[in-house]
Design a protein around this motif. Structure first.
Motif, PDB file in Angstrom:
ATOM      1  N   HIS A  52       0.680  -1.032   0.268  1.00 55.29           N
ATOM      2  CA  HIS A  52      -0.056   0.080   0.146  1.00 55.29           C
ATOM      3  C   HIS A  52       1.114   1.083   0.470  1.00 55.29           C
ATOM      4  CE1 HIS A  52      -3.069  -3.582   1.604  1.00 55.29           C
ATOM      5  NE2 HIS A  52      -3.148  -1.850   1.420  1.00 55.29           N
ATOM      6  N   ILE A  53       0.319   1.809  -0.532  1.00 53.56           N
ATOM      7  CA  ILE A  53       1.041   3.579  -0.480  1.00 53.56           C
ATOM      8  C   ILE A  53      -0.194   4.915   0.268  1.00 53.56           C
ATOM      9  CG2 ILE A  53       1.958   5.522  -1.695  1.00 53.56           C
ATOM     10  CD1 ILE A  53       3.007   3.406  -3.863  1.00 53.56           C
ATOM     11  N   ALA A  54      -0.238   5.646   0.853  1.00 47.26           N
ATOM     12  CA  ALA A  54      -0.454   5.891   1.422  1.00 47.26           C
ATOM     13  C   ALA A  54      -0.020   8.250   1.008  1.00 47.26           C
ATOM     14  CB  ALA A  54      -0.982   6.371   3.176  1.00 47.26           C
ATOM     15  N   GLY A  55      -0.830   8.744   0.499  1.00 45.19           N
ATOM     16  CA  GLY A  55      -0.919  10.347   0.204  1.00 45.19           C
ATOM     17  C   GLY A  55      -1.159  11.106   1.602  1.00 45.19           C
ATOM     18  N   ILE A  56      -0.506  11.753   1.874  1.00 45.12           N
ATOM     19  CA  ILE A  56      -1.073  13.021   2.922  1.00 45.12           C
ATOM     20  C   ILE A  56      -0.472  14.332   2.700  1.00 45.12           C
ATOM     21  CG2 ILE A  56      -1.174  13.691   5.082  1.00 45.12           C
ATOM     22  CD1 ILE A  56      -1.298  10.573   6.358  1.00 45.12           C
ATOM     23  N   GLY A  57      -1.204  15.474   2.885  1.00 46.77           N
ATOM     24  CA  GLY A  57      -0.814  16.278   2.459  1.00 46.77           C
ATOM     25  C   GLY A  57      -1.088  17.220   3.960  1.00 46.77           C
ATOM     26  N   THR A  58      -0.844  18.507   4.802  1.00 47.76           N
ATOM     27  CA  THR A  58      -1.138  19.681   5.642  1.00 47.76           C
ATOM     28  C   THR A  58      -0.551  21.066   5.432  1.00 47.76           C
ATOM     29  OG1 THR A  58       1.291  18.838   6.861  1.00 47.76           O
ATOM     30  CG2 THR A  58       0.107  17.245   7.154  1.00 47.76           C
ATOM     31  N   LEU A  59      -1.902  21.226   6.061  1.00 51.56           N
ATOM     32  CA  LEU A  59      -1.982  22.816   6.591  1.00 51.56           C
ATOM     33  C   LEU A  59      -0.521  24.173   6.417  1.00 51.56           C
ATOM     34  CD1 LEU A  59      -4.296  25.005   5.618  1.00 51.56           C
ATOM     35  CD2 LEU A  59      -3.886  25.131   8.506  1.00 51.56           C
ATOM     36  N   SER A  60       0.154  22.522   7.120  1.00 50.01           N
ATOM     37  CA  SER A  60       1.564  23.789   7.032  1.00 50.01           C
ATOM     38  C   SER A  60       2.400  22.861   5.615  1.00 50.01           C
ATOM     39  CB  SER A  60       2.499  22.722   8.310  1.00 50.01           C
ATOM     40  OG  SER A  60       3.260  21.907   7.663  1.00 50.01           O
ATOM     41  N   GLY A  61       2.344  22.354   4.756  1.00 45.22           N
ATOM     42  CA  GLY A  61       2.746  22.671   3.229  1.00 45.22           C
ATOM     43  C   GLY A  61       3.616  20.848   3.708  1.00 45.22           C
ATOM     44  N   LEU A  62       4.028  19.910   4.713  1.00 47.33           N
ATOM     45  CA  LEU A  62       4.302  19.043   4.952  1.00 47.33           C
ATOM     46  C   LEU A  62       3.859  17.829   4.355  1.00 47.33           C
ATOM     47  CD1 LEU A  62       5.961  16.983   7.491  1.00 47.33           C
ATOM     48  CD2 LEU A  62       4.321  16.374   6.823  1.00 47.33           C
ATOM     49  N   ARG A  63       4.236  17.753   3.362  1.00 43.04           N
ATOM     50  CA  ARG A  63       3.592  16.366   2.592  1.00 43.04           C
ATOM     51  C   ARG A  63       4.341  14.762   3.188  1.00 43.04           C
ATOM     52  NH1 ARG A  63       5.123  19.161  -2.188  1.00 43.04           N
ATOM     53  NH2 ARG A  63       5.660  20.284  -0.213  1.00 43.04           N
ATOM     54  N   ALA A  64       3.401  13.618   2.729  1.00 40.39           N
ATOM     55  CA  ALA A  64       4.309  12.736   3.431  1.00 40.39           C
ATOM     56  C   ALA A  64       3.560  11.534   2.145  1.00 40.39           C
ATOM     57  CB  ALA A  64       3.972  12.006   4.717  1.00 40.39           C
ATOM     58  N   VAL A  65       4.715  10.905   1.725  1.00 41.06           N
ATOM     59  CA  VAL A  65       4.454   9.124   0.839  1.00 41.06           C
ATOM     60  C   VAL A  65       4.778   7.673   1.971  1.00 41.06           C
ATOM     61  CG1 VAL A  65       4.358   7.840  -1.211  1.00 41.06           C
ATOM     62  CG2 VAL A  65       4.016  10.452  -0.979  1.00 41.06           C
ATOM     63  N   ILE A  66       3.694   7.215   2.099  1.00 41.66           N
ATOM     64  CA  ILE A  66       4.225   6.195   3.178  1.00 41.66           C
ATOM     65  C   ILE A  66       3.846   5.258   2.749  1.00 41.66           C
ATOM     66  CG2 ILE A  66       3.467   4.862   5.460  1.00 41.66           C
ATOM     67  CD1 ILE A  66       2.368   8.346   5.705  1.00 41.66           C
ATOM     68  N   GLY A  67       5.043   4.196   2.281  1.00 37.33           N
ATOM     69  CA  GLY A  67       4.821   2.765   1.890  1.00 37.33           C
ATOM     70  C   GLY A  67       5.037   1.636   2.418  1.00 37.33           C
ATOM     71  N   VAL A  68       3.931   0.729   2.970  1.00 40.39           N
ATOM     72  CA  VAL A  68       3.763   0.097   3.726  1.00 40.39           C
ATOM     73  C   VAL A  68       3.677  -1.181   2.957  1.00 40.39           C
ATOM     74  CG1 VAL A  68       2.012  -1.326   5.249  1.00 40.39           C
ATOM     75  CG2 VAL A  68       1.955   1.139   5.017  1.00 40.39           C
ATOM     76  N   TRP A  69       4.589  -2.405   2.778  1.00 43.12           N
ATOM     77  CA  TRP A  69       5.098  -3.816   1.947  1.00 43.12           C
ATOM     78  C   TRP A  69       4.852  -4.166   2.848  1.00 43.12           C
ATOM     79  CZ3 TRP A  69       4.406  -1.492  -2.734  1.00 43.12           C
ATOM     80  CH2 TRP A  69       4.942  -0.015  -2.859  1.00 43.12           C
ATOM     81  N   GLN A  70       4.013  -5.214   1.937  1.00 41.01           N
ATOM     82  CA  GLN A  70       3.560  -6.844   2.769  1.00 41.01           C
ATOM     83  C   GLN A  70       5.176  -7.624   2.640  1.00 41.01           C
ATOM     84  OE1 GLN A  70       0.971  -5.124   1.516  1.00 41.01           O
ATOM     85  NE2 GLN A  70       0.735  -4.027   4.026  1.00 41.01           N
ATOM     86  N   ALA A  71       4.790  -7.636   0.743  1.00 43.72           N
ATOM     87  CA  ALA A  71       5.879  -8.429  -0.059  1.00 43.72           C
ATOM     88  C   ALA A  71       6.981  -7.539  -0.874  1.00 43.72           C
ATOM     89  CB  ALA A  71       5.052  -9.627  -0.250  1.00 43.72           C
ATOM     90  N   SER A  72       7.905  -7.965  -0.165  1.00 42.09           N
ATOM     91  CA  SER A  72       9.241  -6.979  -1.722  1.00 42.09           C
ATOM     92  C   SER A  72      10.378  -7.547  -1.104  1.00 42.09           C
ATOM     93  CB  SER A  72       9.478  -5.869  -0.503  1.00 42.09           C
ATOM     94  OG  SER A  72      10.570  -6.146   0.464  1.00 42.09           O
ATOM     95  N   PRO A  73      11.586  -7.683  -1.772  1.00 45.27           N
ATOM     96  CA  PRO A  73      12.513  -7.866  -2.351  1.00 45.27           C
ATOM     97  C   PRO A  73      13.742  -8.285  -0.959  1.00 45.27           C
ATOM     98  CG  PRO A  73      12.357  -7.024  -3.581  1.00 45.27           C
ATOM     99  CD  PRO A  73      11.423  -6.562  -2.575  1.00 45.27           C
ATOM    100  N   PHE A  74      12.866  -7.033   0.276  1.00 41.03           N
ATOM    101  CA  PHE A  74      13.325  -6.864   1.650  1.00 41.03           C
ATOM    102  C   PHE A  74      12.573  -7.561   2.106  1.00 41.03           C
ATOM    103  CE2 PHE A  74      14.977  -3.090  -1.489  1.00 41.03           C
ATOM    104  CZ  PHE A  74      16.528  -3.415  -1.943  1.00 41.03           C
ATOM    105  N   GLY A  75      11.608  -8.374   2.095  1.00 41.99           N
ATOM    106  CA  GLY A  75      10.525  -8.196   3.611  1.00 41.99           C
ATOM    107  C   GLY A  75      10.105  -7.378   3.020  1.00 41.99           C
ATOM    108  N   PRO A  76       9.219  -8.164   4.754  1.00 39.24           N
ATOM    109  CA  PRO A  76       8.064  -6.776   4.741  1.00 39.24           C
ATOM    110  C   PRO A  76       8.601  -5.495   5.571  1.00 39.24           C
ATOM    111  CG  PRO A  76       7.149  -8.567   5.368  1.00 39.24           C
ATOM    112  CD  PRO A  76       8.719  -9.035   5.738  1.00 39.24           C
ATOM    113  N   PHE A  77       8.062  -4.538   5.288  1.00 36.65           N
ATOM    114  CA  PHE A  77       8.652  -2.937   5.841  1.00 36.65           C
ATOM    115  C   PHE A  77       7.827  -2.017   4.958  1.00 36.65           C
ATOM    116  CE2 PHE A  77      10.553  -3.176   1.587  1.00 36.65           C
ATOM    117  CZ  PHE A  77      10.681  -1.840   1.310  1.00 36.65           C
TER     118      PHE A  77
END
Length: 205
Positions: free
Chosen positions: A10-35
């Motif tokens: 999953h990828i979550a995209g969030i914006g805030t009033l201050s101008g900070l923006r965050a993109v959060i990756g939640v990976w259940q399966a990957s070459p590096f394992g879950p992270f």
């Protein structure tokens, strides 16, 4: 054929009033394992990667562009209706809601087709029209090609976000678009189900 890395989660995209923006990756399966990892763009436009291991940090920083990379503990809890992030200076407590109009449209595409790199190259211009700044296929760093196979999107209805102990303000659209790579997340804060494919060479679909 070059190397191929597949990340399922999953990828979550969030914006805030201050101008900070965050993109959060939640990976259940990957070459590096879950992270989980987080890309943060501050109001100053500084781009920071928060990654849980040196291996993840090296791969992500080679594929995307950052001004600073921090290897820290990234704790993410993703449950139905909630997304909680504790990653060094960043904390997020978000509520997720119903499926967006884009999510409804994506559900009509068979998953086997929706995640194919060839299909994603073909529909990338349309994705940009539907969601300015977003692309489904493009050139990444390190001589790589990347495809985002999004199969569902739910809205994020509320988020408490803080950076370095200070509130980042109320939830807003992700504007301006983030600039870590060739694509931004959609402007409407949301949680996307996604299969990301990264290749050394342009995929043959």
């Amino acid at each position: 054929m070059g190397n191929r890395w597949i990340f399922d989660g999953h990828i979550a995209g969030i914006g805030t009033l201050s101008g900070l923006r965050a993109v959060i990756g939640v990976w259940q399966a990957s070459p590096f394992g879950p992270f989980a990892d987080v890309m943060v763009q501050l109001p100053s436009t500084q781009r920071i990667l928060l990654a849980p291991t040196p291996e993840v940090a090296d791969f992500v920083a080679t594929t995307y562009t950052f001004d600073e990379v921090r290897v820290i503990n990234v704790d993410v809890s993703l449950e139905p209706g909630t997304l909680v992030v504790d990653a060094g200076p960043l904390t997020v407590n978000a509520r997720t809601g119903g499926r967006t109009a884009l999510g409804l449209a994506l559900r009509a595409v068979p998953r086997s087709l929706a995640v194919r790199p060839g299909w994603l190259r073909a529909v990338s211009p349309l994705a940009g029209l539907l969601s300015p700044g977003a692309r489904t296929s493009g050139t990444a760093g390190g001589g790589r090609h990347e495809s985002y196979g999004v199969t569902d999107v739910h809205r994020i209805s509320h988020a408490d976000v803080s950076w370095a102990g200070q509130s980042a303000g109320v939830l807003t659209a992700v504007r301006p678009p983030v600039t870590f790579g060739f694509s931004s997340v959609p402007a409407q804060p949301g949680l996307a189900r996604v299969l990301t494919t990264v290749c050394d060479l342009a995929p043959d679909g």
